[in-house]
Design an enzyme around this catalytic site. Structure first.
Site, PDB file in Angstrom:
ATOM      1  N   LEU A   1       0.875  -1.166   0.000  1.00 25.60           N
ATOM      2  CA  LEU A   1       0.000   0.000   0.000  1.00 25.60           C
ATOM      3  C   LEU A   1       0.913   1.217   0.000  1.00 25.60           C
ATOM      4  O   LEU A   1       1.504   1.567   1.029  1.00 25.60           O
ATOM      5  CB  LEU A   1      -0.909   0.004   1.229  1.00 25.60           C
ATOM      6  CG  LEU A   1      -2.148  -0.910   1.183  1.00 25.60           C
ATOM      7  CD1 LEU A   1      -1.756  -2.384   1.072  1.00 25.60           C
ATOM      8  CD2 LEU A   1      -3.015  -0.692   2.411  1.00 25.60           C
ATOM      9  N   ILE A   2       1.069   1.841  -1.154  1.00 27.80           N
ATOM     10  CA  ILE A   2       2.079   2.885  -1.320  1.00 27.80           C
ATOM     11  C   ILE A   2       1.431   4.256  -1.437  1.00 27.80           C
ATOM     12  O   ILE A   2       0.445   4.440  -2.150  1.00 27.80           O
ATOM     13  CB  ILE A   2       2.982   2.593  -2.543  1.00 27.80           C
ATOM     14  CG1 ILE A   2       4.158   3.570  -2.584  1.00 27.80           C
ATOM     15  CG2 ILE A   2       2.191   2.588  -3.839  1.00 27.80           C
ATOM     16  CD1 ILE A   2       5.274   3.145  -3.506  1.00 27.80           C
TER      17      ILE A   2
ATOM     18  N   LYS B   1      -8.024   3.070   7.559  1.00 27.75           N
ATOM     19  CA  LYS B   1      -7.031   2.009   7.423  1.00 27.75           C
ATOM     20  C   LYS B   1      -7.704   0.646   7.270  1.00 27.75           C
ATOM     21  O   LYS B   1      -7.249  -0.206   6.495  1.00 27.75           O
ATOM     22  CB  LYS B   1      -6.098   1.995   8.641  1.00 27.75           C
ATOM     23  CG  LYS B   1      -5.163   3.193   8.753  1.00 27.75           C
ATOM     24  CD  LYS B   1      -4.085   3.117   7.694  1.00 27.75           C
ATOM     25  CE  LYS B   1      -3.045   4.205   7.860  1.00 27.75           C
ATOM     26  NZ  LYS B   1      -2.183   3.983   9.029  1.00 27.75           N
TER      27      LYS B   1
ATOM     28  N   GLY C   1       3.781   0.888   5.516  1.00 23.41           N
ATOM     29  CA  GLY C   1       4.923   1.615   6.078  1.00 23.41           C
ATOM     30  C   GLY C   1       4.729   1.999   7.528  1.00 23.41           C
ATOM     31  O   GLY C   1       5.371   2.932   8.011  1.00 23.41           O
TER      32      GLY C   1
ATOM     33  N   GLN D   1      -1.277   3.921  14.635  1.00 21.16           N
ATOM     34  CA  GLN D   1      -0.210   2.931  14.688  1.00 21.16           C
ATOM     35  C   GLN D   1       0.173   2.542  16.110  1.00 21.16           C
ATOM     36  O   GLN D   1       1.278   2.053  16.355  1.00 21.16           O
ATOM     37  CB  GLN D   1       1.007   3.444  13.910  1.00 21.16           C
ATOM     38  CG  GLN D   1       0.731   3.579  12.423  1.00 21.16           C
ATOM     39  CD  GLN D   1       1.829   4.289  11.649  1.00 21.16           C
ATOM     40  OE1 GLN D   1       2.946   4.443  12.139  1.00 21.16           O
ATOM     41  NE2 GLN D   1       1.504   4.748  10.448  1.00 21.16           N
TER      42      GLN D   1
ATOM     43  N   CYS E   1      -8.118  25.571   1.879  1.00 20.16           N
ATOM     44  CA  CYS E   1      -7.996  24.699   3.053  1.00 20.16           C
ATOM     45  C   CYS E   1      -6.833  25.222   3.883  1.00 20.16           C
ATOM     46  O   CYS E   1      -6.049  26.048   3.412  1.00 20.16           O
ATOM     47  CB  CYS E   1      -7.806  23.236   2.672  1.00 20.16           C
ATOM     48  SG  CYS E   1      -6.194  22.867   1.944  1.00 20.16           S
TER      49      CYS E   1
END
Length: 482
Positions: A184-185, A266, A288, A297, A456
């Site tokens: 998953l890049i 995720k 990553g 994470q 934004c």
């Protein structure tokens, strides 16, 4: 010119059939890669080595060494010269001539490898050559443990070779000797380095990109993927798969509790990746993630997120510090890509959960319309990596407007919760509040004779969407960047 390639040291602990299979795969990979540079290169070898012979008028030594140092599965590359096996005196003459200048004032040790039947041992030849070098050169001393200059020879059957130079390889296993995976890049430091480490281990790695923010980000990620594949994985073809995820992000923001945005994103990414993985025979997904680097994470959240995948999730960076990751990105030359990669910041919770509960995450995810995720998966585009550069589109140059004109309309594309925390106030301009994930639904309402400036907080998301709208034929869209 001839090169001797030694496979990664771990290959030696494998059974003989496995070792032979891995070295065969390494020979195939080396042959395939070097043939693209010069189809006259000869690649042969035995069960524990790969021999490369260059034509006299072909590639330079530097070209070959640079290329081979990026091939997974190689422990070291030796530049060698071969001679017929003769008596010790003749061998000593050749070795002294080869090393005389290099040993001046230095310590040395003679290392001899031998295969075949001979009436002498490796130690016999080492002792003889060591004495000859001490007598006939200006070498300072013999140092068997830490020599300044190792003198390497290999005797094979009725010939021997001298190692002129030795270069370290990439290590790992040969590409194709291990199962497939899919990364998953995102194009940042972490996913790029994770992909490299995966490829270095010999894992054939496909690329999966979830497009959250338009053409500019996709173009950048494609360039990173091409860079990684062409350098470290070009012996095997893979796919670059793009999944349009803007509508999924919009559905998360509309349906899911703010604290669970990151975890839910995720989870649905892994769910989508797991559904797509079968097409590439990927046995694992690669991310990553580094433990505790961001809220999603934490160990608790990682556990909750992984429940959404049917494949094992590999995290090569899990215990690495950010500084280590950035240093490694510099070594593999993906740091420039990462520094200039548009950073998507649309899914940021005000108080993200750090210890998510599985049942709560599942309940929040269940609030989403499953058809949105299903459509994103269905609309994916898979491109063979060797054709990837043909698909690149140049991102539109988006004008940044510091001071709007009186007739300009400002479109605040932030999520409503961000607007509430930091409202945008302008005295002379009309302000429309259209979250980025609903922009496409309101395009027909934009007048062709007005200029619209997207806004934004950080300017990244507004640039992405302005560039995408211009690419779709709306030239009257720029960015408000006060």
């Amino acid at each position: 010119m001839k090169f001797l390639i030694r496979p990664f040291a771990e290959t030696a602990i494998k059974s003989r059939p496995v070792r032979q299979q891995q070295v065969r795969q390494l020979r195939r990979n080396v042959r395939r890669i070097l043939a693209r540079l010069d189809d006259r290169v000869q690649v042969q070898g035995g069960w524990d080595r790969v021999d490369v012979q260059l034509p006299d008028d072909g590639l330079t030594r530097e070209q070959v060494i640079t290329t081979l140092q990026r091939v997974p599965g190689i422990s070291n590359i030796q530049v060698i010269r071969e001679y017929p096996l003769d008596c010790f005196e003749t061998i000593a003459d050749i070795v002294v001539s080869s090393f005389e200048q290099r040993l001046a004032g230095k310590s040395f040790a003679v290392r001899v490898r031998r295969s075949g039947k001979h009436d002498f041992s490796s130690q016999d030849l080492e002792k003889y050559l060591g004495g000859a070098l001490l007598r006939r050169t200006d070498a300072r001393a013999v140092n068997l443990n830490h020599p300044d200059e190792p003198v390497r020879l290999e005797v094979i059957g009725d010939y021997f070779h001298v190692v002129d130079e030795r270069f370290e390889g990439m290590g790992g296993y040969p590409m194709g000797a291990v199962e497939n995976a899919m990364t998953l890049i995102s194009g940042g430091y972490d996913s790029s380095v994770a992909t490299y480490l995966n490829m270095r281990r010999g894992i054939r790695t496909h690329f999966l990109f979830f497009n959250l923010g338009g053409t500019a980000h996709e173009t950048g990620v494609k360039q990173v993927a091409w860079h990684l594949w062409s350098r470290y994985g070009s012996s095997h073809s893979v796919h670059f798969i793009t999944v349009p995820f803007e509508e999924v992000v919009g559905e998360i923001m509309r349906s899911v509790n703010n604290r669970y945005w990151g975890v839910t994103l995720k989870r649905v990414m892994l769910r989508a990746a797991s559904a797509i993985a079968g097409e590439t025979n990927a046995q694992a997904l690669v991310t990553g993630d580094s433990v505790a680097q961001v809220s999603s994470q934490t160990l608790t959240n990682i556990n909750v997120i992984d429940r959404a995948s049917e494949q094992v999730v590999l995290r090569p960076l899990i215990n690495m510090d950010k500084g280590e990751i950035i240093r490694l990105a510099g070594e593999i030359e993906t740091d420039e890509f990462a520094r200039n990669m548009p950073e998507y910041c649309g899914v940021i919770s005000s108080k993200p959960v750090t210890r998510a509960k599985v049942h709560r995450a599942e309940e929040e995810e269940a609030k989403m319309d499953p058809a949105v995720l299903a459509k994103a998966i269905e609309d994916r585009v898979a491109t063979p990596i060797h054709r990837l550069m043909e698909t690149l589109t140049t991102p539109e140059e988006v004008e940044l407007v510091r001071t709007p004109s009186l007739d300009d309309v400002i479109i605040d594309v932030r999520h409503p919760t961000e607007e509430e925390r930091a409202p945008l106030h302008l005295t002379n301009n009309e302000i429309l509040h259209i979250p980025f994930y609903e922009l496409s639904q309101h395009l027909s309402e934009l007048a062709s004779d007005r200029r619209y400036l997207l806004y934004c907080d950080r300017g990244t998301m507004s640039r992405m969407h302005a560039g995408q709208l211009q690419a779709e034929g709306l030239p009257n869209v720029q960015v408000y960047a006060p």
